[in-house]
Design an enzyme around this catalytic site. Structure first.
Site, short mmCIF file in Angstrom:
data_model
loop_
_atom_site.label_atom_id
_atom_site.label_comp_id
_atom_site.label_asym_id
_atom_site.label_seq_id
_atom_site.Cartn_x
_atom_site.Cartn_y
_atom_site.Cartn_z
N GLU A 88 1.74 -0.60 -5.00
CA GLU A 88 0.70 0.38 -5.28
C GLU A 88 1.40 1.73 -5.20
O GLU A 88 1.63 2.28 -4.13
CB GLU A 88 -0.43 0.35 -4.25
CG GLU A 88 -1.57 1.27 -4.67
CD GLU A 88 -2.16 2.16 -3.59
OE1 GLU A 88 -3.25 2.71 -3.80
OE2 GLU A 88 -1.52 2.37 -2.54
N ASP A 126 0.83 -1.20 0.00
CA ASP A 126 0.00 0.00 0.00
C ASP A 126 0.87 1.26 0.00
O ASP A 126 1.84 1.35 0.75
CB ASP A 126 -0.86 -0.03 1.27
CG ASP A 126 -1.94 1.01 1.30
OD1 ASP A 126 -2.86 0.91 0.48
OD2 ASP A 126 -1.89 1.92 2.15
#
Ligand code: GLC
Length: 544
Positions: free
Chosen positions: A269, A207
């Site tokens: 990401e 993330d």
């Protein structure tokens, strides 16, 4: 050495809250997912990626992690996670879990300790605390804005009751950013990686991978805050995104993964542009894949699609990594709706009652054409739960039911991401459309969910579900993921390319066009009465 499974894998994103609920609390859970794994095996994907299921106050739907080594009771237990991993493996599916290293939850024991400790303490040193500006420190340390709106700094009340230091949170106030210059943080995450690798996971989706390191001087940044760090030639890089220091972190992680058996992967990401910048995350000693958000954001026109596909392949080829493709996820408007908006391209943040609504039929038609174009490209592709049903965004969700912190933090100017997170429909006539045993659903499901339910589409020729299933089967049979793309036509109206034994054509123009010569294997919608490919349709043809 044979190329790793991930170089050509189709990876299906499960958003655990909204996939399947086993205990009627209206929130999906791990046992619910395990019970529905058969669907994914039948669909024909290679792997699943699970969004966070760790203990969390759920201030950002679990992207605020309070304990990286456990499962939130909302979603089940560690034993449920073990069962899920084992069952997935038995069905031939790999499992990737989400890792959130940029920030913890404010409920994490480390942050609680930091709040209780004094300025300058080792406890505060795990996060990014600074004194405020101005005579009484009442001004934030710099002008950074949070991605969800509002300032990126919040001021603490010190243990003695006086207003105190400020802490940085690029997202919600409940998501304090970690200080990655602190070796303790690095050591902790190496251990977290091992914890899940030991449990048998096949990798991690990382993330906000571009955010871990901040420019040392925390220089002001007047630009509006966005998670996307553009890198136009005439502009400096934002001081919070895509700093060179992040790569050292991933090199260290890669060494840990490589020390395990099997083929375990790291997926970035990283909202970074242009493609050459994102390719730096997938150099041979770093991550394995990075999401191709430039592709996701590209407008539905032949020249734009041609340019982004070409650029993506060139950029990853240059570092020897496979390209990835993605059209939907839990942060963006579902592509079956996004492609039906009159303004194409970019990243609109939520649609609500009173906003211009997408053309649903056009969106679905283009969505299916886009998916068939994507699944014919070499590399690895990501699907987001429900897109195989042609599920649209929920664009008329009542604002009172919104849960995304974006809605509040932006002062009700950005509706946020709830519309793509609505629990998905399995059975048209069951309570909550089969999401759970009762009607309970943490976000209201619209009545039109019935027509998208899996049981309405399974075995129905030409349904979106069967269109995906056929595409995935053919993709595997023709080894498209490990093929090579050769452009045949890249005009304003039609894109066409070869990949191995297949010719693929997408018609972006207004008039129908003849299909490529050969045997028609698949199409995103029927050909017209004259056997031509209509507007917004992709065909796969076996060339002779
Ligand atoms: C990523 C996640 C998003 C989350 C944010 C903060 O962008 O995909 O859902 O809100 O990080 O963790």
């Amino acid at each position: 050495m044979a190329p790793g499974w991930w170089t050509e894998a189709v990876i299906y994103q499960i958003y655990p809250r909204s996939f399947a609920d086993s205990d009627s609390d209206g929130i999906g859970d791990l046992p619910g997912i395990t019970a529905r794994l058969g669907h994914l095996a039948e669909l024909g994907v290679d792997a699943v990626w699970l969004s966070p299921f760790y203990p969390s106050p759920q201030a950002d739907a679990g992207y605020d992690v309070a304990d990286y080594r456990d499962v939130d009771p909302l979603f089940g237990s560690l034993a449920d996670a073990d069962r899920l991993i084992a069952e997935a493996r038995a069905k031939g599916l790999k499992v990737i879990v989400d890792l959130v290293p940029n920030h913890t939850s404010s409920a994490h024991r480390w942050f609680r300790a930091a709040v209780a400790a004094a300025p300058g303490s080792p406890e505060r040193g795990r996060y990014i605390f600074r004194d405020g500006l101005g005579p009484d420190g009442a001004e934030p340390p710099n002008d950074w804005q949070s991605v969800f709106g509002g300032p990126a700094w919040t001021r603490l009340v010190e243990p003695d009751g006086r207003p105190g230091q400020w802490y940085l949170h690029l997202f919600d106030t409940a998501q304090p950013d970690l200080n990655w210059d602190n070796p303790e943080i690095r050591a902790e995450f190496l251990d977290v990686l091992r914890f899940w690798l030991d449990r048998g996971v096949d990798g991690f989706r990382v993330d906000v991978a571009h955010g871990l390191i901040k420019q040392a001087d925390l220089a002001n940044w007047e630009e509006p805050q966005e998670i996307l760090s553009g890198n136009e030639a005439d502009k400096p890089r934002p001081p919070m995104w895509d700093q060179d220091g992040v790569h050292e972190v991933y090199r260290e992680w890669r060494r840990v993964l490589d020390s395990y058996d099997g083929d375990r992967i790291l997926v970035a990401e990283a909202w970074v542009e242009p493609a050459e910048r994102i390719a730096r995350y997938v150099r041979p000693d770093e991550m394995h894949q990075a999401f191709n958000f430039e592709y996701l954001l590209a407008a539905w026109t032949a020249p734009t699609q041609y340019a982004v596909i070409t650029r993506s392949l060139e950029a990853t080829d240059a570092v020897g990594a496979p390209t990835t493709w993605v059209l939907s996820n839990h942060d963006v408007i579902r592509h079956a709706s996004r492609l039906g908006l009159s303004a194409q391209g970019g990243r609109p943040n939520g649609i609500g009652i009173g906003d211009p609504q997408p053309d649903a039929a056009l969106g679905l038609r283009r969505g299916r054409a886009a998916t068939l174009l994507m699944l014919a490209l070499p590399g690895s592709a990501y699907l987001y739960q429900g897109e195989e049903l042609g599920l649209p965004e929920h664009t008329t969700l009542p604002d009172e039911s919104r849960q995304d912190p974006t809605w509040e933090r932006s002062g009700h100017t950005q509706r946020g991401r709830d519309g793509c997170r609505v629990p998905i429909p399995w059975e048209a006539d069951a309570p909550s459309y089969g999401f759970g045993p009762t009607d309970a659903s943490w976000l209201p499901q619209p009545p039109l969910w019935a027509e998208y339910a899996l049981d309405r589409q399974r075995g129905v020729a030409g349904s979106t579900y069967e269109t995906y299933r056929t595409a995935l089967r053919l993709r595997r049979e023709h080894a498209l993921g490990r093929g090579t793309l050769e452009w045949l036509s890249s005009g304003d109206e039609v894109l066409s390319f070869r990949n191995g034994g297949l010719t693929v054509l997408t018609n972006f123009g207004t008039a129908a066009v003849p299909p490529p010569a050969g045997e028609l294997l698949h199409s995103s919608a029927p050909l017209d009465a004259d056997g031509r490919v209509p507007t917004d349709v992709t065909v796969w043809v076996r060339h002779s």
